[in-house]
Design a protein around this motif. Sequence first.
Motif, PDB file in Angstrom:
ATOM      1  N   GLU A  54     -15.374  13.430  45.070  1.00  0.00           N
ATOM      2  CA  GLU A  54     -16.351  13.601  46.132  1.00  0.00           C
ATOM      3  C   GLU A  54     -15.884  13.006  47.451  1.00  0.00           C
ATOM      4  O   GLU A  54     -16.450  13.295  48.502  1.00  0.00           O
TER       5      GLU A  54
ATOM      6  N   ALA B 189     -16.272  15.499  53.224  1.00  0.00           N
ATOM      7  CA  ALA B 189     -16.425  14.054  53.440  1.00  0.00           C
ATOM      8  C   ALA B 189     -15.407  13.555  54.469  1.00  0.00           C
ATOM      9  O   ALA B 189     -15.094  14.266  55.418  1.00  0.00           O
TER      10      ALA B 189
ATOM     11  N   GLU C  67     -22.951  10.537  49.059  1.00  0.00           N
ATOM     12  CA  GLU C  67     -21.701  10.484  48.324  1.00  0.00           C
ATOM     13  C   GLU C  67     -20.762   9.485  48.995  1.00  0.00           C
ATOM     14  O   GLU C  67     -20.969   9.093  50.136  1.00  0.00           O
TER      15      GLU C  67
ATOM     16  N   ASN D 111     -19.574   9.813  52.695  1.00  0.00           N
ATOM     17  CA  ASN D 111     -20.444  10.972  52.907  1.00  0.00           C
ATOM     18  C   ASN D 111     -20.504  11.442  54.359  1.00  0.00           C
ATOM     19  O   ASN D 111     -20.485  10.652  55.299  1.00  0.00           O
TER      20      ASN D 111
ATOM     21  N   ASN E 106     -26.532  13.684  50.102  1.00  0.00           N
ATOM     22  CA  ASN E 106     -26.041  12.996  51.294  1.00  0.00           C
ATOM     23  C   ASN E 106     -25.948  11.484  51.129  1.00  0.00           C
ATOM     24  O   ASN E 106     -26.322  10.720  52.018  1.00  0.00           O
TER      25      ASN E 106
ATOM     26  N   ASN F 240     -29.163  11.460  56.088  1.00  0.00           N
ATOM     27  CA  ASN F 240     -28.386  10.757  55.065  1.00  0.00           C
ATOM     28  C   ASN F 240     -29.289  10.023  54.090  1.00  0.00           C
ATOM     29  O   ASN F 240     -30.371   9.560  54.428  1.00  0.00           O
TER      30      ASN F 240
END
Length: 639
Positions: free
Chosen positions: A280, A337, A438, A441, A436, A498
């Motif tokens: 991710e 990302a 990760e 992110n 949102n 986020n």
Amino acid sequence: MKRIVLWIMMCLAISTKLSAKEEDLLQKLVPTGNLKGYILNNNEWIKYPAYNDRQAWIKLTGPLNKRLIEEGEQFLNYEWKVVKATDYLEFERTGNREVMQNPFGDNNRALITLIFAELAESKGRFMDQVINGVWQTCNMPSWVLSAHLIKQKTKRTIPDFREQIIDLTSGDIGSLLAWSWYFFNKEWDKTDPIISQYVKKSINERILEPYLNRSDFWWQAFSGVKGAMVNNWNPWCNFNVLTCYLLMEDDEAKKLAGIYKTMQSVDKYINYVKHDGACEEGPSYWRHSAGKLYDYLQILYNASGGKINMFSFPAVKKMGEYIARSYVGKNWVVNFADASAKEKEDYGLVYRYGKAVNSTDMKQFAAYLFANSNKDEVIVRERDFFRAIEFLDNYEALIKEPASVSKTPLTWYPETEYCFIKNTNGLFFAAKGGFNNESHNHNDVGTFNLYVDTLPVIIDVGVETYTKQTFNTDRYKIWTMQSDYHNLPVINGVSQKNGAEYKATNTILNEKEKSFSVDIAGAYPTNAAVRSWNRKYTVKPNGITMTDHYELLKFEKPAIQHFMTWASPELITPGKIALKKDGVNVYLNYEKDKFDAAFEKIDLKDIRLTRIWGDTIYRIKLTAKNNDLKGKYSFSVTR
């Protein structure tokens, strides 16, 4: 459709069951919790020759022997740099981390290059400079980066002599010094025994004791907070700590306790990451996340004589193969990302990982990367001793491996919700669902990238050079982190937010149709007043189509659809925008009766972006003309 939905649900159920079943996998390989009898004694696991075995080093370094020596010669007169107190303070004062990192990094590169030159030549010509570098390093108050020293109890960036913390770099330096001590301690003793003793004391005080006595380093993941993020710091730091315990700890009980504690910590990472294999954090972080997990598992496998072996677990193999599947071509990668869009992967690491998990895709991809690399670049590029010496040990096998890029037409990561689809006409499509919060992110749920003949056309911009703001509460004030600068809509004047609660729903892959659909409404806060926003991408032979079926609770402002590109957009006719870049011509098609088109030029100044995209990128803004509460928007990108 019912069969497709059922298939997706089965994948999710299987992966969820797998995660639950495979918790604490490392510890289960040592069911008694006692490592006695598992770890080989007296460094029997180390396969590299002793320093003074000249012929063995010539054999190990092979055709690279001369180059290693020549690279070291560049540093025979190197002046070791001092990291000043004000260099540490600069991060605190302005957010600039480079002021401290640059001289520190220069010293570290010089030291590891000199170490390998001395090992390759084995004549003592580089030894004084190695000693200088080791001595200078041990005399530093801390090996931690200024940006990470805020984790001290003082919350300041001047190293606090009362506390030693462990970060990525301090671990790397501890590991590097441990290996240098292993190879050179007897030679150093001929000069003065205090050198070896000083190195050992420094590693003990900065790595071994803090790790064993503390469990509050955030990356250890011992907090007990359910759902707390565990990212690449975990395997990276634990790998270095493991190395230091194996090479430097004389007390057997402490050694085994320290090693087992790293296993408990790394299990937290394995439990946390999705078992579908996706990274991710993106390809830029693969070498530090999955790649560092591999390094950790490999050295643990070596040290246990193969008794602790995780390489047969499917999730470990999938994590490795992600780097081959996310590769587009000509160093372009899928960069969700904080990852950069262009990346030079470590072909030595990819090859060794592939060999360990028996992945033809990875081994042949590594050979492809090597065949297309700059053969004149320096051999030892980073401060990681283990990776450098393992590259030398596997070099001849790597160059004999057939070179190939993965030809898998569709890759689906059902837990992470990443989708990669490519066809024989030169299209590579990537899209994501997810959430949102990760690691590293960006607010980018539902975004997509499109590559044509390996060239990015619809792009993910990436991230600027890291500063203090990048990882504090102001992170999402940075434009590259915002959904407005991804290929996503603004709904009722509101952008994505986020947080873990802002996420995709109803994510579905239709393999036969080559389509990916996702409801992105959940990624927007309540003031967006959106009930559903179902986006569907379909990959066609000559391009992609994108449809948005939406339903609003109320109308506040017209929707704005954003598309990021580095091709200078040209409005051919209402409804058709030309995107031309480096010989690739594509067209963004939209419904001219539903949208007005505008283009925004974005001048880039940050070097991390300019080295990828040049000085300029563009944002296409399609503003809806209607105020319907329910409807459908259609777009396509065609060759």
